[in-house]
Every structure is written in structure tokens, then in C-alpha cells.
Design an enzyme around this catalytic site. Sequence first.
Site, PDB file in Angstrom:
ATOM      1  N   GLU A 240       0.817  -1.216   0.000  1.00  0.00           N
ATOM      2  CA  GLU A 240       0.000   0.000   0.000  1.00  0.00           C
ATOM      3  C   GLU A 240       0.855   1.274   0.000  1.00  0.00           C
ATOM      4  OE1 GLU A 240      -4.143  -1.555   1.966  1.00  0.00           O
ATOM      5  OE2 GLU A 240      -2.690  -0.682   3.343  1.00  0.00           O
ATOM      6  N   GLU A 316      -6.370  -8.052  -1.175  1.00  0.00           N
ATOM      7  CA  GLU A 316      -6.943  -8.139   0.167  1.00  0.00           C
ATOM      8  C   GLU A 316      -8.439  -7.883   0.080  1.00  0.00           C
ATOM      9  OE1 GLU A 316      -5.104  -5.694   3.122  1.00  0.00           O
ATOM     10  OE2 GLU A 316      -3.067  -6.390   2.674  1.00  0.00           O
TER      11      GLU A 316
END
Length: 675
Positions: A240, A316
Site C-alpha cells: 500500500e 486483500e
Amino acid sequence: MSTWSFRRRPGRTLGLLLLVLLSFLVLRSTGVFMLSIVFVLFLTASACSPPAAGSSSVSDSEERLLPRLDWSTLIPPWLRHQRLGLQAKNQNFMLEDTTFWIFGGSIHYFRVPREYWRDRLLKMKACGLNTLTTYVPWNLHEPERGRFDFSGNLDLEAFILLAAEIGLWVILRPGPYICAEIDLGGLPSWLLQDPSMKLRTTYKGFTEAVDLYFDHLMSRVVPLQYKHGGPIIAVQLENEYGSYNRDPVYMPYIKKALEDRGIIELLLTSDNKDGLQKGVVHGVLATINLQSQQELQLLTTFLLSVQGNQPKMVMEYWTGWFDSWGSPHNILDSSEVLETVSAIVNAGSSINLYMFHGGTNFGFINGAMHFSEYKSDVTSYDYDAVLTEAGDYTAKYGKLRDFFGSRSGAPLPPPPDLLPKMAYEPMAPSFYLSLWDALKYMGKPIKSEKPINMENLPVNDGNGQAFGYILYETTIASSGVLHGHVRDRGQVFVNTVSIGFLDYKTTKIVIPLIQGYTMLRILVENRGRVNYGNNIDDQRKGLIGNLYLNNSPLKNFRIYSLDMKKSFFQRFTTDKWSTLPEAPTFPAFFLGVLSVVPSPSDTFLKLEGWEKGVLFVNGQNLGRYWNVGPQETLYLPGVWLNPGDNQVIIFEETMAGPVVQSTDIPHLGRNQYIH
């Protein structure tokens, strides 16, 4: 991937393989090519099929003694191109020449007792998943600069090999930053000794540390890649980074760092909706993290616009969420999970369930969030995931097993039986040692004119203190207003009397009238460094800067490092403990014995009447407890118990209960799926 059975019979298989190669060379000279076709088919079939569960097993100790062979060196150069690995071709993933769907699930080996790895992975396989994803926590593997630990519960290689044996591919997420709701996002605290440190950038002090860590880590990882006969089919760059985005050349640096050290499998990035636009790296497949169906539009619009007709993947899909102390428990309904998973797959996307099984933040490894206010994560990493913290089935498991089973093309293996749970007799502590009495067994304190933060303490061979508590003492001669920056929570004492707490919200406290010179003490707890956000550079713990009394800086401190590692408690031999008094002085350590039947089982310890502290069983740190909730019990794995007597030590900050109870019901009481 029958190469894994090779590794278990190296002598026999090596001879067989050499015989095949020799025969081929002889036959090839006469123009007979049938053997080459057989050999290619053999390699291709091995590559496209994970090993079947139930293959012959070897103990961990025996397995570690077997020679590690790089099978790629035995394959002729003109055959190696057949080992294509996982590829992104148009809208599909391809494994060799076969369309491949990634149905993955996340389990973190460092959050699960090693003895239970097999149980959790078998349950993953029985749910219809084909790929394991896991992070690699740098801070646990390199607790001190240059000292690496890949033993016991941190044996990454053993975890990956076990996944291969069970029949799972692996997507590795090595960081160096991983988030994962772990302290400092998995970055080691000793990095913060540098006052100019700029984490997650190409700042020299950071990249030099990353390079040394990757040198060591990748030497272990590279042989486990698919093209070398291993189960790792893809590797993720960082985690991220688009939502952090401090340095435009950082992600290209990480990409090169991996490739230069031998990573040859498909590379991925992973970003949430806030960071997706800035997280794309040239030559790396972008994936997305999300929880709602509304965010799926990003898959079909943004990803298509930036990388064309490429396979889509939700790296995810959040099956639940983590909990913070003092906040409600997070729950995500199983029907909503099934609906979203179905929508993702039906949209043509591969998927990874984060988390399939969360596990536990044993010890002090939990992270924290700090946006409008600081919130530390609870000890449990149950996450309301597909399996509970203790590995039990949930309603989510049953529904997802039916869903993935309908797409598997073959019957799924039966789910393993649940591990037994047991409630033991309550444990009443018999012995006690106040913190103030314990100080004389700590050795000489560190003396400093000014406060020193935890990371810069001259302990652990100059690496500072990573976790736990730190005690500051100095002498004052007047009352007044005390103030300073305390990270994260500091209990203030005049001599041995507690007068309150300093933290992010309470930065001042009134010192009452005193007579003459008086001991001022502040017991500071590191409750967890922030694991996500833009303020990770500012995560030093303890007293930060000067401590002021009536606006004058206090000086001449004595500082005790209370890391509460196993070596910490070795100081407290039997003769150091006292019989438990009617009115204990706090903070204090309490010692008792938990009696267990001949066959220990998992249990949950409940601390009614206790307020806040840490609990240890047979030297294992089960983690923090706090009566503000939402967590009400601590998970105690049965494999950490001995038949008969088990030592229990509790460090309690403010108030002790009469007993520690044991229950076979998990702390959050989630519904289980009975199969």
C-alpha cells in the site's frame, strides 16, 4: 510440484533424474525425441499441480538436515523455458500454459503457534483455496541490527515448505514495510535511533538497512520460487505504498532490490482505493484491497485504464476488521462476505481473503492507528476472519467452502476436526513481587541528565529497547504542574503512590504538596507503534524530549528497561518472591500455578477483577489485557502447556483480581460452523 517429494528422497530421485538425462542424451544423438517429450510433459505436469496432501512427512529437524538442491541446475538450458511460472496474459493469469485462478487466503506464521501451522493450512485447503499469502515481519526477524532470527515460530522456510506439502501455492509479501497491524508496520524500532530517519524512502540510512536485510532474507526465499521448483508463484513489492507516496523512486528501488537478489517470479503491488492511483509501478501488476462491492468499479475502470487488458486481482478482500482497545468489536456478516466474494469472482477477478485466519498478537507485537486520536490494537487478531483466533470454523467458512468447492472441479478434502478446548480450574496467585522491590534485581539503572526514549537506550548491544515498559526516576523538591510528551501511557508516582496518568490526551498532571526531596517516577508503556499512516517516522516511545515541572526541565534521571523478555524474568528466582499480602502495592508481578490434565488443550484465560497488564505462561507472553475491552480473554494454546503444573506470571499495573479463570469459550463468542 513433485519436486517436493524429490527433496524428501534426494538420493533416489537424483539418481533417477540423472539416469533420465543420460538416457536422453544417448537417444537424442540417434534422432529419437520421444524421451524429450516425456520429460517436458513431466516437468510441465509437476509445475502445474501442487503436491497432494498426505504425502510422506519428515520431522522439522530431519527436514532441515536434508540437502537443499536447486533442481533448476539439473534442467538443460533448452528446457528451462518450459518453466514459465505465473504470468499475466491478457485478462487471465496463466500457470505455464494453463489458465489459473488465484483463490488465496492470508495466514501469518508469526501469529500462529508453529505446532498449529499444519492444522490451519489443511483447513485452508479444505475450504477450496489454492494459494497461501503471508507477510514477512522484518522487526521480528532482525530484532537487533545484523542479528537474524528464523527459528521456531519465525521459520519462514518451514512454513512455505509445509504449504507446498499440503498443496498450496504461495504469494510472498516481504515488505520491507508490511502494515499488518503489527508494531511500526513490521519495520524494526532500531531504525528510529537515527533522528533524521525517513522510513519508506530512499533515505540512505533506510536503504542501507533494507539492503542488508534483503541480502539475508532473499538468500532464503530465492530457492523456494516456482522456477526453482518451489511453491512461490508471485512476490509483492512493499504494501500500500500509494497511500504513503513520499518518494517517487522508492518503489522502483524496491523492485530492483528484489530482482537484483534473484526474485524472478511475477511481481505485484497492492493498494487500497485511496492509494491505487499513486501505487502503480511500471512492469509490475497492480492489485487492489477492498471490502465493499461498490469499490469493485475500480477494478474495471482504473486498473483497465492504467495497465490495459490485464488479469484483475483483489489482493486483500477484508473478511472482517481488527479491534482497538476501548472500541466496539468489529463484525462483518457472513452473508455479506459470501455476496461480495461471489461478486468479485463473477467479475473475473482472482481473490485473496485477508484474513483467512488472523491468529494472535502474542507478546507486544500489536500495532496502532493514530489519525484523530491514538488507538492501539488489541492482543487478539481474530479479525472476525474465516477461522477464529483459535482456528475454529465459522459461518463464513461453511459458506465460502461451498462457494469455492463449486468452482474447484474436484471434491474438496474433508475439513479437519476441531482442536479440543478445555476449561481448567481457576488459578489463584500465591506469590507476589512489587515493581519497586523488583528494581533491586534489575542491575544498575541507566543514568542520564535528560530522559532517553526507548529506542535510544544503551541496551541490547546498542540497539535500544523495542517493546514493553520503561521506568524513569528523578528527584523533585517542590510541588506544581508536571508536563511532557509521554508515548504512549505513563503512570506517575510520587515515591510509590500513583497520582494519575499522562498520555496523548492528558499532557499535564498536578504534583501535590511534598516535603523535602521526593522520588518522582513515571512508568511508561509502549502500547504499539503506528503501523499505517504518514506519521510512522514519529513513533519513538517513552519520554520524548524534556519533562518539565513548573516549566523547568527536570534532570538527572535513572532509567530502567523493562522489556519483559524471557531473560528479564530469569532475575526473579524463587527466593525473590513474597507471600501474597492482603493489600499489594502496585504495579506488581503475581506468580501462580495452573494445573492441567495429562493432555493439555487450548483454553482462554479470563481476568475478571484485574484491570490492565500482561500475562505470561511458561515464559510465553500471551499479550496484554485491559478491562476497557472489547477483548475479554487471552488465548492460551494447549501446545504451550505442560501436563501438571504450569507457571503463570501476571504483571498488573493498578488492581488485581482474586483468580485467573479459564474457559473453553472464546472471548468474542462467535458462532461456529459445525461440519
